[in-house]
Scaffold this motif. Structure first.
Motif, PDB file in Angstrom:
ATOM      1  N   THR A   1       0.834  -1.200   0.000  1.00 49.57           N
ATOM      2  CA  THR A   1       0.000   0.000   0.000  1.00 49.57           C
ATOM      3  C   THR A   1       0.871   1.254   0.000  1.00 49.57           C
ATOM      4  OG1 THR A   1      -0.114   0.202   2.408  1.00 49.57           O
ATOM      5  CG2 THR A   1      -1.751  -1.234   1.349  1.00 49.57           C
ATOM      6  N   LEU A   2       0.246   2.372  -0.350  1.00 53.63           N
ATOM      7  CA  LEU A   2       0.956   3.655  -0.281  1.00 53.63           C
ATOM      8  C   LEU A   2       1.373   3.965   1.155  1.00 53.63           C
ATOM      9  CD1 LEU A   2      -1.176   5.857  -2.702  1.00 53.63           C
ATOM     10  CD2 LEU A   2       1.107   4.923  -3.106  1.00 53.63           C
ATOM     11  N   LYS A   3       0.572   3.505   2.111  1.00 57.51           N
ATOM     12  CA  LYS A   3       0.918   3.728   3.517  1.00 57.51           C
ATOM     13  C   LYS A   3       2.243   3.061   3.853  1.00 57.51           C
ATOM     14  CE  LYS A   3      -1.555   1.619   6.619  1.00 57.51           C
ATOM     15  NZ  LYS A   3      -2.699   1.269   7.500  1.00 57.51           N
ATOM     16  N   HIS A   4       2.456   1.840   3.370  1.00 58.72           N
ATOM     17  CA  HIS A   4       3.737   1.178   3.586  1.00 58.72           C
ATOM     18  C   HIS A   4       4.884   2.032   3.041  1.00 58.72           C
ATOM     19  CE1 HIS A   4       1.405  -2.801   3.793  1.00 58.72           C
ATOM     20  NE2 HIS A   4       2.099  -2.765   4.912  1.00 58.72           N
ATOM     21  N   LEU A   5       4.700   2.548   1.838  1.00 55.55           N
ATOM     22  CA  LEU A   5       5.765   3.305   1.190  1.00 55.55           C
ATOM     23  C   LEU A   5       6.026   4.620   1.908  1.00 55.55           C
ATOM     24  CD1 LEU A   5       4.972   2.709  -2.595  1.00 55.55           C
ATOM     25  CD2 LEU A   5       6.525   1.440  -1.092  1.00 55.55           C
ATOM     26  N   ARG A   6       4.959   5.283   2.358  1.00 56.99           N
ATOM     27  CA  ARG A   6       5.146   6.561   3.072  1.00 56.99           C
ATOM     28  C   ARG A   6       5.890   6.342   4.386  1.00 56.99           C
ATOM     29  NH1 ARG A   6      -0.412   7.755   1.119  1.00 56.99           N
ATOM     30  NH2 ARG A   6      -0.192   9.319  -0.533  1.00 56.99           N
TER      31      ARG A   6
ATOM     32  N   GLN B   1       9.522   5.551   3.586  1.00 53.80           N
ATOM     33  CA  GLN B   1      10.252   6.765   3.199  1.00 53.80           C
ATOM     34  C   GLN B   1      10.594   7.612   4.420  1.00 53.80           C
ATOM     35  OE1 GLN B   1       8.190   9.967   1.062  1.00 53.80           O
ATOM     36  NE2 GLN B   1       9.883  10.028  -0.389  1.00 53.80           N
TER      37      GLN B   1
ATOM     38  N   ALA C   1      10.139   3.936  -4.334  1.00 55.10           N
ATOM     39  CA  ALA C   1       9.057   4.491  -3.507  1.00 55.10           C
ATOM     40  C   ALA C   1       8.954   6.003  -3.691  1.00 55.10           C
ATOM     41  CB  ALA C   1       9.299   4.151  -2.040  1.00 55.10           C
TER      42      ALA C   1
ATOM     43  N   ILE D   1       7.151   6.690  -6.930  1.00 56.37           N
ATOM     44  CA  ILE D   1       5.717   6.366  -6.844  1.00 56.37           C
ATOM     45  C   ILE D   1       4.977   7.430  -6.049  1.00 56.37           C
ATOM     46  CG2 ILE D   1       4.054   4.736  -5.856  1.00 56.37           C
ATOM     47  CD1 ILE D   1       6.148   2.518  -6.496  1.00 56.37           C
ATOM     48  N   LEU D   2       5.515   7.795  -4.891  1.00 59.41           N
ATOM     49  CA  LEU D   2       4.843   8.772  -4.037  1.00 59.41           C
ATOM     50  C   LEU D   2       4.808  10.148  -4.690  1.00 59.41           C
ATOM     51  CD1 LEU D   2       6.284   7.670  -0.577  1.00 59.41           C
ATOM     52  CD2 LEU D   2       3.958   7.333  -1.425  1.00 59.41           C
TER      53      LEU D   2
ATOM     54  N   VAL E   1       2.028   9.960  -7.325  1.00 56.15           N
ATOM     55  CA  VAL E   1       0.708   9.998  -6.686  1.00 56.15           C
ATOM     56  C   VAL E   1       0.390  11.410  -6.209  1.00 56.15           C
ATOM     57  CG1 VAL E   1      -0.620   9.203  -4.690  1.00 56.15           C
ATOM     58  CG2 VAL E   1       0.701   7.573  -6.046  1.00 56.15           C
TER      59      VAL E   1
ATOM     60  N   ASP F   1      -2.765  14.063  -7.295  1.00 51.55           N
ATOM     61  CA  ASP F   1      -3.600  14.875  -6.404  1.00 51.55           C
ATOM     62  C   ASP F   1      -3.529  16.344  -6.804  1.00 51.55           C
ATOM     63  OD1 ASP F   1      -4.304  12.656  -4.943  1.00 51.55           O
ATOM     64  OD2 ASP F   1      -2.760  12.942  -3.416  1.00 51.55           O
TER      65      ASP F   1
END
Length: 296
Positions: free
Chosen positions: A5-10, A13, A71, A74-75, A78, A82
């Motif tokens: 998930t994006l949460k994992h990546l955030r 990071q 990561a 990707i972030l 994303v 937004d």
């Protein structure tokens, strides 16, 4: 990868940035056990260790370094999706992460914040004060949207928007007020007080004075412009400060201000943002507001 998930990546990071579970958890506004659990889940998904843990700090493994690079991309992508949605809605609104260098922040931010609050009432400004090198890295990694610093930056991925030029002024002990203004060559014979390494203002002052930072005994360092001015008041030497800092920093110090003859030392302050940022048009409009607020 199923489960990623994006949460994992955030969270990963943040851990890579702070190199410490506690500090990373604070930055993410979660508990340290919760962050540790997320990192363990991420390592389980990859089937390998991503960090080397010890009592003082963590280090990324080779796989962790490779993941961090992906990561960030990707972030950033994303975040720009937004921003693309925000750009379609018109004036800037919502969260905007702005970095400012320390030799600008205390003197300019009050005017900037007031002007932006008036003109862009739906903007949620998040501020970060740091040195130029840090701000540029965070811009490129997508952790900041815009930064105010000294130009030029000359980074091909960043847009530069000049706000204003300002002179440097000489601060010297009050008893020297009637003396001639020293030339750059004369300044080389005096004890010059400078900011610590890493501040771009330090390098600009050294350049004007045509001085070598490694010359023993010629330089003394301080952590802020306020410290430098107080050191001058105590008779420890002379210093250069930007014009915008004069009123605030000299009001309680026994010092005199002198302005150099032309060509005066000066710097250009500007805003920078990623060229790929979909909010570029809105940031240009914001820059015009900041430019107007920055005028004396």
């Amino acid at each position: 990868m199923i489960g990623l998930t994006l949460k994992h990546l955030r969270y990963f990071q943040a851990l890579a940035q702070h190199r410490h579970f506690g500090r990373a958890a604070d930055a993410c506004a979660i508990s340290q056990p919760a962050l540790s659990l997320q990192i363990k889940e991420l390592e389980a998904l990859f089937g390998v260790a991503l960090v080397e843990r010890n009592a003082r700090e963590i280090r990324l493994t080779s796989v962790g370094e490779a993941l961090l690079d992906k990561a960030r991309g990707i972030l950033l992508a994303v975040g720009e999706l937004d921003d693309l949605a925000r750009a379609a809605k018109g004036p800037l609104a919502g969260r905007l992460r702005m970095g400012v260098i320390p030799t600008v922040a205390p003197y300019l931010l009050p005017r900037i914040i007031a002007a932006l609050s008036d003109r862009l009432p739906d903007l949620d400004l998040h501020l970060r004060e740091a040195m130029t090198e840090v701000l540029i890295a965070e811009l490129q990694e997508g952790r900041l949207d815009v930064a105010i610093l000294a130009l030029p930056i000359s980074e091909p991925t960043l847009t530069e928007f000049a706000l204003f030029d300002e002179d440097f002024v000489l601060v010297r002990p009050a008893e020297d007020a009637g003396n001639p203004v020293p030339s750059p060559q004369t300044l080389q014979t005096m004890r010059l007080l400078l900011l610590e390494e890493g501040h771009c203002f330090r390098d600009q002052a050294l350049s004007f004075c045509q001085m070598d930072a490694t010359r023993p005994g010629a330089l003394m360092e301080g952590s802020s412009l306020s410290t430098l001015v107080q050191m001058v008041g105590a008779g420890m030497g002379v210093t250069l400060i930007p014009d915008m800092a004069v009123d605030m920093e000299t009001r309680s110090a026994d010092v005199a201000i002198a302005r150099f003859p032309a060509p005066r030392p000066r710097r250009t302050i500007g805003m920078v943002w990623r060229k790929s940022n979909p909010l570029a048009e809105q940031l240009m409009e914001m820059g015009a507001i900041v430019r107007g607020a920055a005028r004396p």
